[in-house]
Design an enzyme around this catalytic site. Structure first.
Site, mmCIF file in Angstrom:
data_model
loop_
_atom_site.group_PDB
_atom_site.id
_atom_site.type_symbol
_atom_site.label_atom_id
_atom_site.label_comp_id
_atom_site.label_asym_id
_atom_site.label_seq_id
_atom_site.Cartn_x
_atom_site.Cartn_y
_atom_site.Cartn_z
ATOM 1 N N ASN A 1 -4.878 64.712 -11.989
ATOM 2 C CA ASN A 1 -5.895 64.153 -12.891
ATOM 3 C C ASN A 1 -5.780 62.637 -12.928
ATOM 4 O O ASN A 1 -4.686 62.099 -13.090
ATOM 5 C CB ASN A 1 -5.698 64.683 -14.315
ATOM 6 C CG ASN A 1 -5.347 66.146 -14.351
ATOM 7 O OD1 ASN A 1 -6.121 66.963 -13.926
ATOM 8 N ND2 ASN A 1 -4.137 66.464 -14.807
ATOM 9 N N GLU B 1 1.137 63.199 -5.967
ATOM 10 C CA GLU B 1 0.096 63.036 -6.992
ATOM 11 C C GLU B 1 -0.430 61.605 -7.027
ATOM 12 O O GLU B 1 -1.615 61.385 -7.267
ATOM 13 C CB GLU B 1 0.621 63.455 -8.374
ATOM 14 C CG GLU B 1 1.129 64.892 -8.455
ATOM 15 C CD GLU B 1 0.203 65.908 -7.800
ATOM 16 O OE1 GLU B 1 -1.024 65.762 -7.913
ATOM 17 O OE2 GLU B 1 0.705 66.856 -7.152
ATOM 18 N N HIS C 1 -2.916 61.023 -4.314
ATOM 19 C CA HIS C 1 -4.228 61.576 -4.683
ATOM 20 C C HIS C 1 -5.069 60.588 -5.486
ATOM 21 O O HIS C 1 -6.285 60.729 -5.533
ATOM 22 C CB HIS C 1 -4.049 62.817 -5.560
ATOM 23 C CG HIS C 1 -3.908 64.093 -4.793
ATOM 24 N ND1 HIS C 1 -4.731 64.431 -3.746
ATOM 25 C CD2 HIS C 1 -3.055 65.137 -4.950
ATOM 26 C CE1 HIS C 1 -4.382 65.637 -3.292
ATOM 27 N NE2 HIS C 1 -3.364 66.075 -3.994
#
Ligand SMILES: [Zn+2]
Length: 934
Positions: A309, A342, A345
């Site tokens: 996220n 992460e 990303h």
């Protein structure tokens, strides 16, 4: 400069006019009325621009309410708004146009169509193309009980009471469980998020908080800054009572790591790593991280490893927290790689997103690859580069089965989309990127991806957009100044190394992404002439099988071959674009080794006396080859045994050089194969052969075992070797190792579990200790109170190592009932029970019995369900097993027919049956001959 501006690109993405407006009234809404949209994908007549989202969770009633006001652009006249919604009870819906300044429009009729997780808002007035509207929806729902949507998580406080938090996990299709939305990756929009909470909690979201409003009655409202333009699956919010540590990066990004208050002291390593890795990526991508902050949060209940996220990455506790007392060096590597993944990303996936889930590898293959590149650069001592070999071996394991799939595969339903998050997208994606990088050179690869990221920032991309950016290394500035863009010196230099005439990357890379499988390169060397040919590599299926020709037909790869020879260890290159070719080596060459350092994604078979030469070379002077080349040869030899191309005794002969091997990677690779064979033979009911193999392993590797110390000394490589070797030795009842582990366990128990054991050997000390009833009970009590996830996972593995079937069943039930063992740990617990020789039928029967409950919790198509299916059947090796598994899948046809994992598992059992048929006798004879040698 930082990007915080709003980008309002009009995206013309999916459907053509023919699809747009297709009304198929066969779809019926829940109230019996026709539902006005029949497709799974949303129509392209309305685009969201901005979401104003208010969420109010109640952590006592475990319900939440929400409202969302979505600013939309209409591109074709329409009377309906179709959007996603799942398990939300819509209270009110209305639409206003730009001019309407009344606070709410007229309430609209809402139709629901659960099979497609869609709702339709019916408007009496036509919404006009070119105009802007505001869609308003208020709704209520329960916090989700699983791991998706807006879900509940709990943890025990030090005082023993249960604390509750609520967190989100939306990827791939669960944002619709938290708010009605256009839940497809190409519908990017900006978000203004507001969260209501009590005084005892904090709220976190993608962006920093800009203000808190006190609403009275102990209720507060946190308003978060408007987000950058992003896909729905990246939206996140958490309401919890966590504590954090923070630090600024050199470019002014505030990094914070959050955990439950009692684990606050385990957050420091992650903070240091996140700062370093974010700084690395900003330099590598030459694009500043566009948000002012990045929070990393350890969630007590989390199905996967972590989630990217934007600005609020979430992690399983064991993927983020590091406890110096109980986390081993492998745990440290894992935490660093996950953070590296992460954070990669934040660019690959968040800034530039795949257009649709069929290309999820553009997110995941890149992140898996960049985690290795980034950790290798920032923490060279962790030797992350060696981890790449294992990544590629995992990819090959999957891709050499006929049930594999192309990297880019159509996926429409949530189950199909879930199944895309697999070894093919992640590991194979990473390996072909590694091949491309060594083909183009590091510099060209890097400038290609920088160009790709810049060009598609805040937008979506497809495979070919990447290839075009890679092949053309100039920047946009170069274009405008009229420079010739194929002229990168480096690209040219490499191109000529391969003797190619043009750099047609798209054609080349399509052979790796649009067709499934991996090529086998067959090498026939006669003096200085090397004949090469390619075919599709398949394990468990042989050329004598009637299906063979049809499984080979039409397969062709453009393979950038590399090789070294006895004459030159400079890497030579040859691009094989046809079925076969010839390389003239010039000079007298005694041996040749293809796929240098395994920089390419292909298996190599050396025909004629090729393998004899290699076996001889390894025996006489293995250091002429790099440790990666040696590991690669071991891997290839055993793969070729499974494919029927090489006899098992030749592969075992090749391992004989390991006596002189000092590098942990090839040593562990060789040991790993012997151990795998042992486990299969043991379970297949061949106790004599299994015993002989065990004796052989212990005798042959005695020197390596004896050399190990029970400490944390040495390089990372030494430490990883120690953990693996001592673990195997204890498992095989090596007397000295078991004695030492027992002594340490007794000391540890005497100290009531407070003695600090060397982290690299904790696992074996617990495992040996768990063999006695008192030891097992003591460990279970320790498991209940431990605050370290790293320690808990070691204890759980030890508990599952017991030979007491009742205890194993007890553990599985604890996981199922969420009593002591969290549901999130159940899939790996089932897997571990299945590996235990006394537990394999127990695990399988458990899965059959609780199948419906497991699917409900973990979702069909998820990695967890795949772990459960493959894990419990991977050791089956008889026709009876095969029939039994087939019958079960037949009985759950409704589920199993949708899953790739079931195909994979049946193919795997067939492969095991054939492996034993072909190799058991050879193994018996080889062992007798070689045990005599001692
Ligand atoms: Zn990922």
């Amino acid at each position: 400069m930082k990007f915080t501006t709003t980008f309002l690109h009009l995206l013309l993405i999916f459907a053509t006019d023919a699809v747009y407006g297709s009304h198929n009234y066969a779809t019926v809404a829940t109230n019996g009325q026709p539902f006005p949209w029949a497709e799974r994908r949303l129509p392209d007549n309305i685009f969201p621009v901005h979401y104003n989202l208010l969420i109010h969770p109640n952590l006592t009633t475990l319900k939440f309410t929400g409202s969302v006001k979505i600013e939309v652009d209409v591109t074709h006249n329409t009377n309906t708004v179709i959007l996603h919604s799942k398990h939300l009870q819509i209270v009110k819906a209305s639409i206003e146009d730009e001019m309407d300044d009344s606070s709410l429009g007229v309430a609209l009729q809402v139709l629901e169509y659960p099979p497609h997780e869609q709702i339709a808002l019916l408007s009496a007035n036509t919404l006009l193309a070119g105009k802007k509207y505001f869609v308003y929806l208020s709704y209520a729902a329960n916090l989700s009980e699983g791991f998706h949507g807006f879900y509940k998580s709990t943890y025990p406080s030090k005082g023993g009471e249960t604390r509750i938090l609520a967190s989100t996990h939306f990827e791939p299709t669960s944002a619709r469980m938290a708010f009605p939305c256009f839940d497809e990756p190409a519908f990017k929009a900006n978000y203004s998020i507001t969260i209501r909470r009590g005084a005892e909690h904090i709220a976190l979201s993608n962006m920093p908080k800009v203000k808190t409003v006190h609403l009275g009655d102990g209720l507060y409202e946190d308003h978060f800054d408007i987000s950058v333009r992003m896909s729905t699956y990246l939206v996140a919010f958490i309401v919890c009572d966590f504590k954090s540590v923070s630090k600024m990066t050199s470019t002014g990004v505030k990094i914070s790591v959050y955990a439950v208050p009692d684990k606050w002291n385990q957050t420091h390593y992650a903070l240091e790593a996140a700062v370093k890795l974010l700084e690395f990526y900003e330099k590598y991508f030459n694009i500043y991280y566009p948000l002012p902050k990045q929070d990393l949060v350890a969630i007590p209940d989390f199905q996967l490893g972590a989630m990217e996220n934007w600005g609020l990455t979430t992690y399983r506790e064991t993927s983020l927290l590091f406890d110096p007392q109980t986390s081993s060096v492998s745990d440290k590597l894992w935490v660093t790689l996950v953070i590296g993944h992460e954070l990669a990303h934040q660019w690959f996936g968040n800034l530039v997103t795949m257009e649709w889930w069929n290309d999820i590898w553009l997110n995941e293959g890149f992140a898996r690859y960049m985690e290795i590149v980034s950790v290798e650069a920032t923490y060279p001592e962790l030797q992350a580069d060696d981890y790449l070999l294992g990544t590629c071996f995992a990819a090959i394991g999957r891709d050499s089965m006929n049930s594999s799939r192309p990297i880019t595969t159509a996926a429409e339903s949530p189950t199909e989309i879930n199944e895309m998050f697999d070894t093919v997208s992640y590991e194979k994606g990473a390996c072909i990127l590694h091949m491309l990088r060594s083909y183009l050179s590091k510099d060209v690869f890097q400038s290609g991806i920088v160009r790709y990221l810049r060009k598609y920032s805040y937008r979506n991309a497809k495979n070919e957009d990447l290839w075009n950016s890679m092949a053309n290394t100039c920047s946009d500035e170069d274009f405008t100044s009229g420079e010739f863009c194929y002229s990168s010196n480096q690209a040219f230099k490499n191109r000529y190394k391969y003797g190619g005439e043009h750099l047609d990357l798209k054609t080349m890379m399509n052979t790796w992404t649009l067709q499934k499988g991996i090529p086998l390169v067959i090498v026939d060397q006669q003096d200085n002439i090397v004949r090469i040919r390619q075919e599709r590599f398949l394990r468990g299926i042989f050329p004598t099988d009637p299906v063979w020709p049809s499984l080979q037909e039409g397969y062709l790869w453009h393979i950038p071959l590399t090789y070294i020879t006895s004459n030159s260890r400079n890497i030579q290159r040859h691009l094989l674009e046809t079925k076969s070719g010839v390389i003239d080596l010039r000079g007298n060459v005694s041996w040749i080794k293809f796929n240098t350092d395994m920089n390419g994604y292909y298996i190599v078979h050396y025909e004629g006396d090729g393998w004899d030469k290699i076996i001889k070379l390894l025996k006489e002077n293995h250091t002429l080859l790099s440790h990666k080349d040696r590991t690669h040869l071991i891997h290839n030899a055993f793969q070729l045994v499974s494919a029927g191309k090489l006899s098992l005794d030749r592969a075992l002969d090749l391992l004989l050089y390991l006596r002189f091997e000092t590098h942990n990677v090839p040593l562990l690779q060789g040991l790993g194969y012997l151990e795998t064979i042992f486990r299969m033979i043991e379970k297949a009911g061949n106790p004599d052969v299994a015993q002989n193999l065990k004796n052989y392993i212990l005798k042959y590797f005695q020197d390596v075992i004896d050399k190990q110390t029970w400490s944390d000394e040495g390089s990372i490589s030494d430490r990883r070797l120690r953990s693996e070797v001592l673990n195997l030795a204890c498992d095989f009842d090596h007397p000295m190792s078991v004695k030492k582990a027992n002594e340490l366990f007794k000391e540890w128990v005497r100290s009531n579990g407070t003695l600090s054991l060397p982290t690299d050997v904790i696992m074996m000390v617990y495992s040996v200790g768990a063999k006695s009833a008192e030891g097992w009970d003591f460990l279970l009590e320790k498991y209940k109170i431990s605050l370290s996830g790293a320690e808990q996972s070691k204890i759980l593995s030890a508990l599952i190592n017991t030979k007491d079937v009742d205890k194993l069943l007890r553990l599985l039930h604890m996981g199922m009932k969420e009593d002591t063992i969290r549901m999130q740990d159940l899939p790996s617990a089932i897997y571990s029970v299945a590996i235990n020789p006394v537990g394999h039928s127990l695990a399988w029967n458990f899965v059959k019995k609780y199948w419906n409950e497991l699917v409900e919790k973990f979702e069909l198509g998820s990695n967890s369900i795949r772990t459960i299916i493959i894990g419990t059947t991977s050791h089956f090796s008889s026709k009876e097993d095969l029939n039994e598994v087939k019958m079960f899948f037949e009985s759950i046809k409704e589920h199993s027919s949708q899953l790739r994992a079931t195909q994979m598992c049946l193919e795997n059992i067939e492969k095991n049956i054939r492996w034993l048929e072909r190799n058991l006798e050879t193994l018996k004879t080889w062992l007798l001959k070689n045990i005599m040698g001692f």
